[in-house]
Design an enzyme around this catalytic site. Structure first.
Site, short mmCIF file in Angstrom:
data_model
loop_
_atom_site.label_atom_id
_atom_site.label_comp_id
_atom_site.label_asym_id
_atom_site.label_seq_id
_atom_site.Cartn_x
_atom_site.Cartn_y
_atom_site.Cartn_z
N ALA A 1 11.60 82.85 61.14
CA ALA A 1 12.15 82.57 59.96
C ALA A 1 11.56 83.42 58.71
O ALA A 1 10.79 83.43 58.51
CB ALA A 1 12.74 81.05 59.24
N ASN B 1 13.54 85.50 52.68
CA ASN B 1 14.12 86.94 51.67
C ASN B 1 15.19 86.12 50.64
O ASN B 1 15.64 84.66 50.50
CB ASN B 1 15.43 87.68 52.39
CG ASN B 1 14.69 88.06 53.44
OD1 ASN B 1 14.19 88.78 53.23
ND2 ASN B 1 15.50 87.29 54.75
N HIS C 1 10.46 75.20 55.01
CA HIS C 1 8.67 76.07 54.26
C HIS C 1 9.84 77.18 54.42
O HIS C 1 8.80 77.78 52.84
CB HIS C 1 8.71 76.14 56.01
CG HIS C 1 7.67 77.54 55.80
ND1 HIS C 1 5.97 77.18 56.20
CD2 HIS C 1 7.74 78.80 55.81
CE1 HIS C 1 5.30 78.26 56.06
NE2 HIS C 1 6.31 79.74 56.32
N GLU C 2 10.78 77.67 54.13
CA GLU C 2 11.52 78.92 53.77
C GLU C 2 11.71 78.30 52.30
O GLU C 2 11.59 79.69 51.28
CB GLU C 2 12.20 79.67 54.77
CG GLU C 2 11.75 80.12 56.26
CD GLU C 2 10.64 80.69 55.86
OE1 GLU C 2 10.56 81.38 55.35
OE2 GLU C 2 10.08 80.60 57.14
N HIS D 1 9.44 78.67 49.83
CA HIS D 1 8.60 80.10 49.06
C HIS D 1 9.70 80.43 48.06
O HIS D 1 9.40 81.71 48.04
CB HIS D 1 9.06 80.90 50.65
CG HIS D 1 7.69 81.08 51.70
ND1 HIS D 1 6.49 80.95 51.45
CD2 HIS D 1 7.73 81.49 53.14
CE1 HIS D 1 5.78 81.26 52.19
NE2 HIS D 1 6.43 80.81 53.22
N1 BES Z 1 6.93 84.70 55.52
C1 BES Z 1 7.28 84.32 56.98
C2 BES Z 1 7.55 85.23 57.74
C3 BES Z 1 7.18 86.42 58.44
C4 BES Z 1 6.15 86.17 59.63
C5 BES Z 1 7.53 87.59 58.11
C6 BES Z 1 5.85 87.34 59.53
C7 BES Z 1 6.17 88.97 58.27
C8 BES Z 1 5.40 88.15 59.44
C9 BES Z 1 8.16 83.09 57.23
O1 BES Z 1 7.99 82.09 55.25
C10 BES Z 1 7.10 81.95 57.87
O2 BES Z 1 5.87 81.40 57.30
N2 BES Z 1 7.91 81.69 59.15
C11 BES Z 1 7.92 81.00 60.34
C12 BES Z 1 7.91 80.11 60.46
C13 BES Z 1 7.40 78.75 59.60
C14 BES Z 1 8.03 77.62 59.58
C15 BES Z 1 5.95 78.63 60.44
C16 BES Z 1 6.75 82.07 61.47
O3 BES Z 1 7.87 83.11 61.60
O4 BES Z 1 6.41 81.68 62.45
ZN ZN Z 2 6.59 80.69 55.78
#
Ligand code: BES
Ligand code: ZN
Length: 857
Positions: A267, A270, A301-302, A305
């Protein structure tokens, strides 16, 4: 050199026109900002894969007077992802406005601007979406693509009519003409480029309003929109929670949660337009409880942020952990406050902290704060250290400061840095200012040094002798002699020293002798403990009496197991310990037990002549799980606890893997009913039913499962089918699986799971490893920008405990070395060495122990 050093953007006006065939775009951006640094004859922006034309460069003086500066040359510097505008005039400090015209392709790798594919009533359709983190905004428009270069953005999109367009903010103007629609969005807050996003296509929506009046909306393809109901409700709750916890209102009018049919990671946060892969947002009646819980955590989580990350952003990727480690901790706090019956903090201790301790036990780990130079390296630090170790460090700090101090400090941190950038020390400083505790001193070692300590505890009369050394999994590693020290909170009520700092400390132990010594009470500390034999004996007694709390039991067991694997103690010590867990009924402890059985089975009986051990373990495990299996059964009971519902699949799978006959018969029945009569399977057991049917089945089951895969809309079910289809024993079915991948029958976003599962199946791992070598370039082309690509060397290594494969591993990866796999390769080597040495040390002793058990049972 950072481009922000020569130009600080303040505002972008961006127009992007998507072509009718959705394969390319053209656009214009007007960037206004401050020229900084040494005067020179050029101005540089990021771009990647674009063609760029400079329309004008204008200097604006203090009185607002505009003077055109002729651009003499525009040079695309591909290797740096740059476009350089050259001038004859010397450019000095001051305000400039640049107008650039650009065009670029829309390509399938899921970053920058990319298409998503889905079927609507059998009709193939496409969406256009974006993924800009970490440095892919430059693929959509020229910009200063660094987190510190915060600016406001005003976006205008031109796209096919009848499709909706979403971006961070609401539209303020739309106009349709000549089969295209132009949508102009409101200006964004001051923010980093990686947080900008847009989506175009046919999507359905649901909406509710938060307590404070923010419009919360979920979007998905039409046939999935009903499955966003759970997400919508959760999202609104967490919005209320964060607005009150942080004491800062959400700054936008709306916040969207969009399920995209193709998505590289899990996820993405943005600002105001949060994107998800379908699996992390959609919940339907057939979704397993584990997935549903995960959806809640991902949303939390999102959403966190939006403050921690979006409002206040790390200055550079070195401090990525500030974003990700913090959010990986905060998601638990938010969800726990609405679902206390989920006992999320006990799950945290296993799912986050134990994972971090395992990865951080490698010599080739890295500090939480990690230097990144090349953009390609950024991707590799979205890893267990930034996420899970980061979250564990926050967990320890939260415990150290207490709830109120922690919350007040955070509010102060966010308020003092809003719309700006920070580094790790800014967070420590804010918490220190508010709580007056030495946060910097306490935390510095944990975030700036690799690894974590192993405490060795011995009892000498009325003293404990406690020694700290770095815990390293591989006995042959020279890092075991690393002189690094940490301030370690002992977390043992009754001990005179709350925190130890030195290599060796003698602690007066005034404790009641009948209460066993157990450090790290509640497991909030990030370390492991090795107790002397006599202490372990008193602990075992206390476990048998049912006197030890669940997290302490979990901690003892996981420390005991990892210490064994790493050769600090013989396996008999661990096996004697598990014997005292026969009455165990809680999920976190069973997860450690199951994990250790799995490792013992797969690592210690790796070579064929040790197959004996695998067979010896079966009757032991059948016996060991019996109590829980009869307590839980196959059917969910009314009012059973959340953790029991999550425990059931674990117990049933242990029983199935140890060929428990009744379990296998029940599974076979459920499987046939599902295939022959479409009878629903308890969603929590579905994965085991499919996987077991495959393990014991053949071509018939292969075809049945594949046809289910093609029919189902549910990504949760698809994932369990993927796990099953990679569980067959027959070599021709392994080939069939790999052929499906190569024929692009599986979405690229899911291929890494299939490969990781195929590698984890001992019957298919060799063939998969050969296939991976042969198809490396294909993988790189199609998945090379994906996060998981950089993890493949570790996936491979995990399954290897034989010297002969070590050579092949080394030869292949050294020949295909590049920065993004360098660390994972080194970690993989260590994992293999550790496995090999563990097997040599303990395989025989383990076999003996299990055969003694059979004799006794
Ligand atoms: N900011 C990340 C998404 C991301 C990950 C963007 C790698 C670019 C490169 C987002 O907040 C995130 O951490 N997503 C996790 C899921 C979360 C619940 C641990 C993911 O994508 O694994
Ligand atoms: Zn994250």
């Amino acid at each position: 050199m950072r481009l922000f050093a020569q130009f600080a953007p303040e505002h972008y006006d961006i127009e992007i026109n998507i072509s009718a065939d959705k394969r390319s775009f053209t656009g214009t951006t007007i960037i206004k900002g401050q020229r900084k640094g040494r005067p020179s004859r050029r101005l540089t922006f990021h771009q990647k894969g674009l063609s760029v034309k400079a329309m004008s460069l204008i200097h604006i003086d203090k009185k607002g007077q505009r003077t055109e500066v002729p651009v003499t040359r525009v040079v695309l510097q591909k290797s740096f992802d740059e476009v350089r505008l050259h001038t004859n005039e010397l450019l000095r400090g001051g305000t400039f406005e640049v107008t650039l015209h650009f065009s670029g392709p829309i390509t399938k790798n899921m970053d920058g601007v990319y298409p998503c594919f889905f079927k609507d009533n059998g009709v193939e359709k496409e969406l256009i979406a974006t993924q800009f983190e970490s440095h892919h905004a430059r693929e959509a428009f020229p910009c200063i693509d660094e987190p510190e270069a915060k600016a406001t953005f005003q976006l205008t999109l031109t796209h096919p009519e009848n499709e909706i367009a979403l971006s961070n903010t609401l539209p303020i103007k739309t106009a349709t003409n000549n089969k295209t629609t132009t949508t102009q969005f409101d200006r964004t807050p001051v923010m980093s480029t990686y947080l900008l996003a847009f989506i175009i296509g046919e999507l359905s929506m649901k909406e509710i309003t938060s307590k404070s009046g923010v419009s919360i909306r979920t979007f998905a393809t039409k046939n999935q929109i009903e499955h966003t109901a759970f997400a919508l409700e959760e999202a609104a709750k967490y919005m209320d929670f964060y607005e009150s916890y942080y004491d800062i209102p959400f700054p936008l009018k709306k916040c969207d949660f969009v399920a995209l049919p193709d998505f590289a990671s899990g996820a993405m946060e943005n600002w105001g337009l949060i994107t998800f892969r379908e699996q992390t947002l959609l919940v339907d009646p057939d979704t397993s409880l584990g997935t549903k819980q995960f959806v809640a955590l991902v949303i939390a989580h999102e959403l966190t942020h939006q403050w921690f990350g979006n409002l206040v952003t790390m200055r550079w990727w070195t401090d990525l952990w500030l974003n990700e480690g913090f959010a990986s901790w905060m998601e638990y706090l938010a969800v726990d406050s609405f679902h206390p019956e989920w006992h999320l903090w006990t799950q945290f201790a296993v799912n986050e902290q134990q994972l971090a301790l395992k990865m951080d036990a490698l010599e080739h780990t890295h500090p939480i704060e990690v230097e990144v130079k090349h953009p390609d390296e950024i991707r590799t630090i979205f890893d267990t250290i930034s996420y899970q170790k980061g979250a564990s460090a926050i967990h320890m700090l939260h415990d150290y400061l207490g709830n109120e101090g922690f919350k007040k400090g955070l509010r102060y941190y966010l308020k003092s840095h809003e719309y700006k950038n920070t580094d790790t020390v800014d967070l420590w400083q804010a918490l220190e200012d508010v709580t007056k505790k030495p946060v910097k001193e306490f935390m510095h070692a944990w975030t700036s040094q690799s690894g974590f300590p192993l405490l060795t505890v011995e009892k000498k009369d009325d003293h404990l002798k406690i020694t700290q050394t770095r815990f390293v999994a591989n006995p042959a590693s020279s890092s075991r002699k690393d002189p690094t020290l940490w301030p370690v909170p002992l977390l043992a009520p009754g001990l005179a020293h709350p925190t130890i700092h030195k290599k060796s400390t003698s602690v007066h132990h005034s404790h009641d002798r009948t209460i066993p010594i157990k450090l790290n009470r509640g497991q909030t500390g990030f370390y492991r403990v090795d107790y002397s034999h006599d202490i372990q004996t008193t602990q075992i007694e206390s476990i048998r009496q049912g006197e030890m709390d669940v997290l302490d039991r979990m901690g003892l067991l996981s420390d005991g197991f990892e210490i064994t694997k790493a050769g600090y103690q013989p396996i008999s010590e661990y096996l004697d310990l598990i014997d005292s867990f026969r009455a165990e009924d809680s999920l976190p402890v069973w997860e450690i037990l199951a994990g250790s059985f799995g490792s013992i089975r797969s690592v210690l009986s790796e070579s064929d002549n040790d197959n004996n051990l695998r067979d010896l373990m079966k009757p032991f495990i059948q016996n060991y799980v019996h109590l829980q299996l009869s307590r839980l059964g196959f059917q969910e009971r009314d009012n059973e606890s959340h953790l029991d519902t999550l425990l059931r699949p674990l117990i049933v799978s242990l029983a199935a893997l140890s060929d428990d006959e009744e379990t296998l018969a029940e599974i076979a029945l459920l499987y046939r009913k599902k295939i022959d009569h479409k009878a629903a399977i308890n969603p929590d057991l579905r994965a085991i039913v499919y996987a077991t049917a495959a393990r014991l089945g053949g071509k018939k089951e292969f075809d049945e499962l594949w046809s289910l895969y093609e029919q189902t809309q549910s990504s949760d079910e698809k994932l369990s089918i993927a796990a099953a289809m990679t569980s067959f024993v027959q070599p021709e079915l392994h080939t069939a699986v790999l052929n499906l991948l190569k024929a692009e029958k599986v979405k690229f976003q899911d291929v890494p799971y299939w490969i990781a599962y195929s590698l984890a199946n001992r019957h298919s791992k060799l063939e998969t490893w050969k296939w991976l070598q042969k198809n490396w370039l294909w993988m790189k082309k199609n998945m090379g920008t994906d996060l998981s690509f950089s993890r493949f060397p570790v996936y491979v290594a995990r399954t290897v405990a034989e010297d002969n494969l070590l050579d092949e591993y080394q030869t292949f990866f050294t020949a295909h070395m590049e920065p993004i796999i360098a660390r994972a390769y080194a970690q993989g080597l260590e994992i293999i060495q550790t496995n090999v040495s563990w097997r040599k040390r303990d395989a025989q002793a383990a076999a003996m122990w299990f055969s003694d058990q059979i004799a006794q049972d």
